[in-house]
Scaffold this motif. Structure first.
Motif: not given
Length: 274
Positions: A3-9, A28-42
């Motif tokens: 079971k995974g969930i995206n950071q955008w959730c 959840f077992d996993a989290v999907e991270l995103n490459i976000n715009p500069e100065d964003s979280i993560g």
């Protein structure tokens, strides 16, 4: 399956530790991270190797796996833009995804190959995207990372047969499909796509969709739309898929952890459909 969930959730600006805390507590077992715009979280284009490794440590402290990296940056920095400079920027984003994935022990990145528009023909989108992807395949191979091509509402790769051919033409084990169940429902049946794409599928996004609405507002929480989850799950089992089902949903307006709890339970119900 996991079971995974995206950071955008979660609402924009949610600290990573809260993302991990909510996700762990929901089951959840996993989290999907995103490459976000500069100065964003993560993760961003400026994330260092040391910072990426630290994120892995934090996720592990919450007993969570990091299985894939997504990004929305390729919509504005398209691999098929008429400008060679913009295409180069898009290629740099994919390369950063690959490098971060290698650093973080992640095996798949999500890539939107291109967008067909009035100014970018279907043929141009097809040819330019393959040309740019061929330039990054050696880096993906070097780091043993798979480039997962996602089916999105980009007026491109509109059938499973075409998507399978597109992937096969790239002639690399490091290119596969990042299959999105909900995105298909507007013009097809996800269980049919799954069987045709078969072992090309490296990762799966899940969301639901109400066809009667038929536009972006038709995306709804899992089990609230028209996806036949029993058929979808059976098809995934048939092709031998054992990886992550990653939810990609819009955050709740209030109480963000509630979405995680609801979605984890919905995924459990889906996984009981065989």
């Amino acid at each position: 399956m996991l079971k995974g969930i995206n950071q955008w959730c979660y609402p924009e600006g949610t600290p990573l530790e809260k993302v991990f805390e909510y996700s762990r507590d929901a089951g959840f077992d996993a989290v999907e991270l995103n490459i976000n715009p500069e100065d964003s979280i993560g993760l961003t284009m400026n994330t260092t190797i040391e910072e990426a490794k630290r994120i892995v440590e934090i996720a592990s402290s919450y007993q969570l796996q990091l299985r894939s990296i997504s990004t929305g940056l390729l919509w504005e920095n398209s691999l098929v833009d008429p400008s060679a400079k913009v295409r180069e920027q898009g290629r740099g984003i994919v390369e950063k995804q690959i490098e971060l994935a290698a650093t973080m022990g992640i095996d798949t990145i999500l890539v939107v190959p291109g967008i067909v528009s009035e100014d970018i023909s279907y043929t141009d989108c097809y040819e330019r995207s393959q040309e740019e992807l061929r330039k990054v395949i050696p880096l993906a191979k070097k780091h043993d990372v798979c480039i997962g091509i996602e089916n999105v509402w980009n007026k491109f790769l509109l059938s499973p047969l075409e998507m399978a051919r597109y992937i096969d033409e790239l002639e690399s084990e490091n290119v596969g499909a990042y299959f999105d169940v909900g995105n298909v429902l507007q013009f097809g049946y996800p269980e049919q796509w799954i069987r045709i794409l078969g072992d090309r599928i490296k990762k799966v996004h899940v969301k639901d969709f109400r066809t009667a609405i038929g536009n972006i507002k038709g995306f709804v929480p899992l089990l609230a739309g028209d996806v036949n989850w029993k058929k979808v799950y059976v098809a995934l089992v048939e092709i031998g898929y054992k990886d992550t089902l990653t939810a990609e949903l819009s955050p709740y307006a209030i109480d963000p952890c509630s979405l995680a709890v609801d979605t984890a339970r919905h995924l459990e119900i889906i996984m009981e459909q065989d």
